[in-house]
Design a protein around this motif. Structure first.
Motif, mmCIF file in Angstrom:
data_model
loop_
_atom_site.group_PDB
_atom_site.id
_atom_site.type_symbol
_atom_site.label_atom_id
_atom_site.label_comp_id
_atom_site.label_asym_id
_atom_site.label_seq_id
_atom_site.Cartn_x
_atom_site.Cartn_y
_atom_site.Cartn_z
ATOM 1 N N ILE A 106 51.101 -51.663 -72.415
ATOM 2 C CA ILE A 106 50.187 -51.867 -71.152
ATOM 3 C C ILE A 106 48.858 -50.969 -70.847
ATOM 4 O O ILE A 106 48.080 -51.236 -71.225
ATOM 5 C CB ILE A 106 50.696 -53.494 -70.947
ATOM 6 C CG1 ILE A 106 51.478 -53.807 -71.324
ATOM 7 C CG2 ILE A 106 50.295 -53.663 -69.985
ATOM 8 C CD1 ILE A 106 51.103 -55.319 -72.100
ATOM 9 N N ASP A 107 49.701 -49.742 -70.469
ATOM 10 C CA ASP A 107 48.865 -48.391 -70.150
ATOM 11 C C ASP A 107 47.482 -47.999 -70.946
ATOM 12 O O ASP A 107 46.927 -48.007 -70.839
ATOM 13 C CB ASP A 107 49.883 -47.835 -69.951
ATOM 14 C CG ASP A 107 50.969 -48.341 -68.174
ATOM 15 O OD1 ASP A 107 50.863 -48.673 -67.479
ATOM 16 O OD2 ASP A 107 51.538 -47.458 -68.524
ATOM 17 N N LYS A 108 48.360 -48.436 -72.454
ATOM 18 C CA LYS A 108 47.321 -47.828 -73.850
ATOM 19 C C LYS A 108 46.456 -49.045 -73.459
ATOM 20 O O LYS A 108 45.339 -48.911 -73.658
ATOM 21 C CB LYS A 108 48.323 -47.655 -74.467
ATOM 22 C CG LYS A 108 47.584 -46.532 -75.618
ATOM 23 C CD LYS A 108 47.195 -45.453 -75.450
ATOM 24 C CE LYS A 108 47.133 -44.340 -76.700
ATOM 25 N NZ LYS A 108 46.122 -43.445 -76.495
ATOM 26 N N LEU A 109 47.038 -49.981 -73.435
ATOM 27 C CA LEU A 109 46.009 -51.446 -73.544
ATOM 28 C C LEU A 109 45.201 -51.118 -72.302
ATOM 29 O O LEU A 109 43.238 -50.968 -72.778
ATOM 30 C CB LEU A 109 46.844 -53.006 -73.432
ATOM 31 C CG LEU A 109 46.151 -53.844 -73.888
ATOM 32 C CD1 LEU A 109 44.827 -53.995 -75.137
ATOM 33 C CD2 LEU A 109 46.390 -54.941 -73.339
ATOM 34 N N LYS A 110 44.840 -50.644 -71.028
ATOM 35 C CA LYS A 110 43.808 -50.712 -70.297
ATOM 36 C C LYS A 110 43.458 -49.970 -70.696
ATOM 37 O O LYS A 110 42.272 -50.577 -70.213
ATOM 38 C CB LYS A 110 45.044 -50.630 -68.740
ATOM 39 C CG LYS A 110 45.741 -51.713 -68.445
ATOM 40 C CD LYS A 110 46.195 -51.480 -67.188
ATOM 41 C CE LYS A 110 47.246 -52.776 -66.217
ATOM 42 N NZ LYS A 110 48.233 -52.069 -65.625
#
Ligand code: F0G
Length: 442
Positions: free
Chosen positions: A152-156
């Motif tokens: 999810i951090d990568k998605l952000k």
């Protein structure tokens, strides 16, 4: 035990060792080029080869073959709406047709599509529309509860950097490229809220949505008392739409589902469905196929079916562990993956140890499986072999036989030093189309 009894049987072929050798040579050592009539136990895929139920077969007799607005479409549409909660429903002939339609509608040159992991046809459909498929699965191992999750951090990060280029974000659950491993509800929910904050549509690749729901029930806090149907509905509720290959979690032999909440997105997809699949109420399927999907969508969420499905795979996994076979365990929902480097440790990586093992296994036992490692997903992917288990098809005796054969072939070939050479290398989907020969005489 199986929550069903056998009403109709299908003979399986038994060939001699000589006939099997002949068959694999004719197929250029590519399992996808083999004729099914030469295969004893077929674990090539779990797609489209499910056993249908008496209820599905009898529903097929009600198939309404009207060109437009058939009663079968109404039943199909109502099942999809009921199970997913989405308003707009388009049938397609299978999962990749949903991909083609959606990407035709949304992807342009330079678009970036983000997914935990794209399946190979998904990636190819994006490439054919000149887009870029970006995988951002969480890097972990298979011992965590949800190894299929998205980072999810990568998605952000990606949305902040490339937001303009991203027409949609996807999550594939279960995650096929990540060995059929599940995605948690928390992960789907988190991805959904990040996408909402950026105003980017979020689409679920729900080919194996029921299996994913079962893992959530088993492993995620707060879901143990919910039914798989309630869990599936919640999963779908966080996304703006879904693509489902009915050949998997709808226990059907053909069919696809493209569904969404946005009328605008629906309108954009309609011309592509009509031009390449068929009218919006049949999408490349006959009325009877729509009936089978409508019934299958409910059956696949039945608790006794899912409990058995999980137990069937677990039994297979335990048999392999008992025989000391080096697999990637704990396994995911639809298949067992074996580590080619450990099965044939002396075969050099560029001589396709996975595919070599698959060929040797077939020759010894008549079991067909496939390589789903570097050949399918590129040189950075681990070299894996996939034994996919079709739904409601093979009994525990069949799986016991396969486990025993794998152990036998592993033992016989542990010192084997040479593998395969690729003799024909097409640009796309090599694992399905390339040709090979053994480096040394068999
Ligand atoms: N998405 C995922 C996650 C898949 O696993 C597949 C197919 C598709 C999309 C495409 O669906 O086959 O109906 O066109 N996977 C099969 C497999 C073929 O063997 O894993 P389809």
């Amino acid at each position: 035990m199986e929550p069903y009894r056998v009403k109709s049987v299908e003979e399986i072929p038994f060939l001699t060792a000589e006939e099997r050798k002949d068959a694999i040579l004719k197929a250029d050592f590519n399992p996808y080029k083999m004729m099914a009539s030469t295969v004893t136990i077929d674990l090539l895929t779990d797609s489209g080869c499910s056993a249908m139920s008496t209820k599905q077969w009898s529903a097929m007799m009600l198939g309404d073959e009207s060109y437009a607005g058939s009663a079968s479409f109404e039943r199909y549409q109502s099942a999809v709406q009921d199970i997913t909660g989405y308003k707009y429903v388009l049938p397609t002939h299978q999962g990749r047709a949903c991909e083609k339609v959606l990407f035709n509608a949304l992807v342009t040159e330079g678009s970036v599509i983000v997914n935990n992991n794209h399946y190979d046809t998904t990636k190819t459909n994006i490439a054919l529309n000149k887009g870029i498929a970006l995988d951002i699965a969480m890097v972990t191992d298979d011992t965590v509860d949800f190894p299929g999750n998205m980072d999810i951090d990568k998605l952000k990060e990606v949305l902040a950097e490339k937001g303009e280029q991203i027409p949609l974000v996807m999550i594939t659950a279960t995650n096929n490229k990540m060995r059929g491993q599940p995605v948690s509800m928390a992960n789907i929910k988190a991805a959904s809220s990040v996408c909402k904050a950026h105003g980017v549509p979020f689409i679920l690749d729900g080919c194996r949505f029921a299996e994913n729901s079962w893992f959530i029930k088993e492993r995620e806090n707060g879901y143990g008392d919910m039914t798989p149907r309630e869990i599936a509905k919640e999963m779908f509720s966080y996304a703006d739409g879904c693509m489902i290959s009915a050949k998997k979690d709808a226990n059907s032999n053909i069919g696809g589902v493209l569904a969404m909440n946005s009328e605008d997105l629906y309108e954009r997809c309609v011309p592509y469905v009509i031009a390449t699949e068929g009218h919006t109420t049949y999408g490349g399927l006959s009325g009877r196929d729509l009936e089978a999907v409508a019934v299958g969508l409910y059956e696949v969420l039945d608790e006794s079916y899912l409990r058995y499905r999980r137990a069937n795979l677990k039994f297979f996994e335990e048999e392999l562990i008992r025989q000391g076979v080096p697999g990637v365990f704990p396994a995911g929902g639809h298949a067992i993956f074996l580590n080619a480097n450990k099965l044939c440790p002396k075969i050099p990586a560029d001589e396709f140890p996975g595919l070599t093992f698959a060929g040797l296994l077939y020759m010894e036992s008549g079991v067909r499986c496939c390589d789903l490692g570097r050949l399918a997903f590129g040189p950075d992917a681990p070299d894996l072999i996939r034994l996919a288990v079709p739904r409601r098809v093979y009994t525990t005796e069949h799986l016991k036989y396969v486990a025993r054969m794998i152990a036998q072939v592993t033992e016989k070939n542990k010192d084997r030093k040479s593998g395969l050479i690729m003799t024909k290398s097409p640009p796309h989907l090599k694992h399905l189309t390339a040709s090979f020969k053994m480096k040394e005489e068999l």
